[in-house]
Scaffold this motif. Structure first.
Motif, PDB file in Angstrom:
ATOM      1  N   CYS A 132       5.234   4.828  14.041  1.00 56.46           N
ATOM      2  CA  CYS A 132       4.466   3.717  13.486  1.00 56.46           C
ATOM      3  C   CYS A 132       4.925   2.424  14.156  1.00 56.46           C
ATOM      4  N   ALA A 133       4.077   1.393  14.080  1.00 53.01           N
ATOM      5  CA  ALA A 133       4.390   0.140  14.758  1.00 53.01           C
ATOM      6  C   ALA A 133       5.685  -0.481  14.249  1.00 53.01           C
ATOM      7  N   ALA A 134       6.002  -0.262  12.957  1.00 52.73           N
ATOM      8  CA  ALA A 134       7.183  -0.897  12.367  1.00 52.73           C
ATOM      9  C   ALA A 134       8.482  -0.169  12.700  1.00 52.73           C
ATOM     10  N   ASP A 135       8.393   1.051  13.233  1.00 51.02           N
ATOM     11  CA  ASP A 135       9.600   1.823  13.529  1.00 51.02           C
ATOM     12  C   ASP A 135      10.269   1.277  14.786  1.00 51.02           C
ATOM     13  N   GLU A 136      11.537   0.864  14.672  1.00 47.15           N
ATOM     14  CA  GLU A 136      12.220   0.245  15.799  1.00 47.15           C
ATOM     15  C   GLU A 136      13.189   1.183  16.505  1.00 47.15           C
ATOM     16  N   ALA A 137      13.827   2.096  15.761  1.00 41.18           N
ATOM     17  CA  ALA A 137      14.890   2.901  16.361  1.00 41.18           C
ATOM     18  C   ALA A 137      14.768   4.361  15.956  1.00 41.18           C
ATOM     19  N   LEU A 138      15.171   5.225  16.872  1.00 43.59           N
ATOM     20  CA  LEU A 138      15.261   6.657  16.609  1.00 43.59           C
ATOM     21  C   LEU A 138      16.677   6.957  16.122  1.00 43.59           C
ATOM     22  N   LEU A 139      16.787   7.553  14.940  1.00 45.45           N
ATOM     23  CA  LEU A 139      18.082   7.952  14.394  1.00 45.45           C
ATOM     24  C   LEU A 139      18.314   9.423  14.719  1.00 45.45           C
ATOM     25  N   VAL A 140      19.451   9.715  15.346  1.00 48.80           N
ATOM     26  CA  VAL A 140      19.808  11.087  15.716  1.00 48.80           C
ATOM     27  C   VAL A 140      21.068  11.470  14.947  1.00 48.80           C
ATOM     28  N   ARG A 141      21.027  12.592  14.230  1.00 46.05           N
ATOM     29  CA  ARG A 141      22.173  13.051  13.445  1.00 46.05           C
ATOM     30  C   ARG A 141      22.539  14.469  13.867  1.00 46.05           C
ATOM     31  N   LEU A 142      23.835  14.703  14.083  1.00 46.00           N
ATOM     32  CA  LEU A 142      24.350  16.036  14.394  1.00 46.00           C
ATOM     33  C   LEU A 142      24.803  16.678  13.088  1.00 46.00           C
ATOM     34  N   ILE A 143      24.246  17.848  12.771  1.00 47.20           N
ATOM     35  CA  ILE A 143      24.515  18.516  11.501  1.00 47.20           C
ATOM     36  C   ILE A 143      25.213  19.848  11.762  1.00 47.20           C
ATOM     37  N   GLY A 144      26.311  20.078  11.043  1.00 43.53           N
ATOM     38  CA  GLY A 144      26.996  21.358  11.095  1.00 43.53           C
ATOM     39  C   GLY A 144      26.771  22.127   9.808  1.00 43.53           C
ATOM     40  N   ALA A 145      26.651  23.436   9.898  1.00 44.82           N
ATOM     41  CA  ALA A 145      26.445  24.285   8.720  1.00 44.82           C
ATOM     42  C   ALA A 145      27.501  25.379   8.701  1.00 44.82           C
ATOM     43  N   ASP A 146      28.051  25.657   7.495  1.00 48.75           N
ATOM     44  CA  ASP A 146      29.055  26.711   7.395  1.00 48.75           C
ATOM     45  C   ASP A 146      28.386  28.060   7.157  1.00 48.75           C
ATOM     46  N   LEU A 147      29.196  29.086   6.954  1.00 49.70           N
ATOM     47  CA  LEU A 147      28.666  30.441   6.804  1.00 49.70           C
ATOM     48  C   LEU A 147      27.844  30.612   5.536  1.00 49.70           C
ATOM     49  N   LEU A 148      28.014  29.711   4.564  1.00 49.49           N
ATOM     50  CA  LEU A 148      27.247  29.789   3.323  1.00 49.49           C
ATOM     51  C   LEU A 148      25.997  28.909   3.361  1.00 49.49           C
ATOM     52  N   GLY A 149      25.753  28.258   4.512  1.00 52.84           N
ATOM     53  CA  GLY A 149      24.568  27.424   4.642  1.00 52.84           C
ATOM     54  C   GLY A 149      24.761  25.991   4.211  1.00 52.84           C
ATOM     55  N   ARG A 150      25.973  25.611   3.780  1.00 56.15           N
ATOM     56  CA  ARG A 150      26.234  24.232   3.388  1.00 56.15           C
ATOM     57  C   ARG A 150      26.352  23.357   4.633  1.00 56.15           C
ATOM     58  N   THR A 151      25.777  22.153   4.571  1.00 57.62           N
ATOM     59  CA  THR A 151      25.701  21.305   5.760  1.00 57.62           C
ATOM     60  C   THR A 151      26.582  20.071   5.634  1.00 57.62           C
ATOM     61  N   GLU A 152      26.928  19.508   6.792  1.00 58.18           N
ATOM     62  CA  GLU A 152      27.751  18.302   6.872  1.00 58.18           C
ATOM     63  C   GLU A 152      27.342  17.524   8.112  1.00 58.18           C
ATOM     64  N   CYS A 153      27.174  16.199   7.962  1.00 55.73           N
ATOM     65  CA  CYS A 153      26.840  15.357   9.111  1.00 55.73           C
ATOM     66  C   CYS A 153      28.107  15.098   9.921  1.00 55.73           C
ATOM     67  N   LEU A 154      28.090  15.471  11.202  1.00 58.26           N
ATOM     68  CA  LEU A 154      29.255  15.322  12.068  1.00 58.26           C
ATOM     69  C   LEU A 154      29.213  14.057  12.908  1.00 58.26           C
ATOM     70  N   GLY A 155      28.108  13.352  12.901  1.00 57.71           N
ATOM     71  CA  GLY A 155      28.000  12.112  13.666  1.00 57.71           C
ATOM     72  C   GLY A 155      26.548  11.706  13.826  1.00 57.71           C
TER      73      GLY A 155
END
Length: 392
Positions: free
Chosen positions: A324-347
């Protein structure tokens, strides 16, 4: 682009009927859902590789348009045509142009020029029409500043004028007996149509149709509502209100459709090629069994596939996100998931869209800032190739 459209169903026991669906046009193609709240269950789709073109169904309602699809040997399907109806002719114009630009962007990225006669499509048409006096701005709202309104991208082949996408919706509502609308950038043009346009042009047509307007009193249509624009254009071309000796009558502005209010317009399409990561020290094999990336541009999201958790993962994957015209930046997130499917943002990291060159692949080594103590790494980064294609 997103919004409600009516689609004619396939032939069944009750014949072909119109069905109202929520449609999403993005880098994967055209998908439709039962309604806006049920996006997880698509009722159907046309992949980007199979889209061929879109155009107004001129012999039918001014809100109807057709989408043509290529034959697919893989799916064993022949070339086909889909019937759609938008809530208004202005909305129809936006959908047709959005599909056309998406197909053109795909052709440019594939290294091909698309279908059609190149001598009568795209840049040659633009160059010839731009040389006509007065065609540097919209014939009706006079917009020429791209920060306020798009430059003329549409034309009326019988009236001999060019205009912006906003005014093109009002021209379509006049009907093809008064104004036959074509896209300057997408549609195919004949030599006869171009020759007629070169004989007329905005300056000559306005000198006649606006001769009765006192100098300096033309309304500011750029700041006016879509309904006021429609009323002015109807008075100008259908009623002849502004001819020399005209009465200057402008009909009351029509009421706006509630369906049209809900339309979502996009300013461009961002292609994201996720290459690989480097120096991504994961906490341990149990806590980070897999990695994936999330890309956010305003309210729109895309997610990469999962790969095995390692310091230097390789994806080699491409995604696309509408902007959209108002969107200025692309946010990129690295996500890790454990063996049980639980997630954590790594950066995470950000890329400003306005800093990217237009329609050119740009390599980006994106540093990732750790979002938690456990995720701290040494010089973590993601390798990306970004291509931004504006829609206007």
């Amino acid at each position: 682009m997103e919004g409600y459209l009516s689609k004619k169903s396939r032939l069944g026991a009750a014949g072909r009927v119109w069905q109202r669906r929520w449609f999403v046009l993005d880098g994967t193609g055209l998908r439709w859902f039962e309604d806006e709240s049920k996006r997880g269950d698509a009722k159907g789709a046309i992949g980007l590789a199979h889209l061929e073109s879109a155009g107004a169904a001129a012999h039918k309602s001014p809100t109807r348009f057709l989408v043509r699809c290529r034959a697919s040997a893989e799916r064993g399907s022949a070339a086909s045509v889909y019937d759609f109806e938008a809530p208004s002719s202005a909305a129809m114009g936006r959908w047709v142009e959005a599909v056309g630009r998406l197909v053109c962007a795909r052709g440019a990225r594939e290294g091909g020029g698309g279908s059609g006669d190149a001598a009568l499509c795209g840049e040659p048409v633009e160059e010839r029409l731009a040389a006509v006096p007065g065609n540097g701005e919209c014939a009706d709202c006079m917009s020429s500043d791209p920060k306020r309104q798009p430059l003329p991208a549409w034309a009326s082949t019988n009236l001999g004028v060019v205009f912006c996408i906003r005014c093109s919706g009002a021209h379509r509502k006049l009907g093809t007996h008064l104004s036959k609308v074509l896209s300057i950038k997408i549609d195919r043009w004949s030599d006869e149509q171009l020759a007629w346009m070169e004989r007329l042009g905005n300056a000559q047509v306005n000198a006649e149709l606006e001769a009765g307007l006192p100098a300096g009193v033309k309304p500011d249509l750029v700041s006016s509502s879509a309904e006021q624009v429609e009323a002015f254009i109807r008075a100008k071309y259908e009623l002849g209100s502004f001819l020399a000796g005209g009465d200057g009558f402008v009909p009351p502005a029509p009421r706006r459709s509630l369906q049209e209010v809900g339309m979502i317009e996009f300013a461009g399409l961002l292609f994201v090629q996720l290459v690989a990561g480097s120096h991504l020290r994961v906490p341990n094999a149990w806590r980070t069994a897999s990695l994936h990336c999330e890309f956010r541009l305003g309210e729109r999201r895309a997610r990469s596939r999962r790969c095995r958790g390692s310091p230097n993962p390789v994806w080699g994957e491409e995604l696309a996100i509408n902007r959209c015209a108002a969107d200025e930046a692309l946010l990129v997130r690295l996500i890790g998931a454990d063996l049980l499917g639980r997630t954590e943002c790594l950066g995470e990291g950000r890329v400003r869209i306005d800093d990217l060159p237009r329609e050119q692949p740009t390599g980006v080594d994106l540093p990732l800032l750790p979002s938690s103590e456990s995720a701290r790494t040494k010089a973590p980064s993601l390798g990306l190739v970004l291509t931004y294609n504006p829609l206007s």
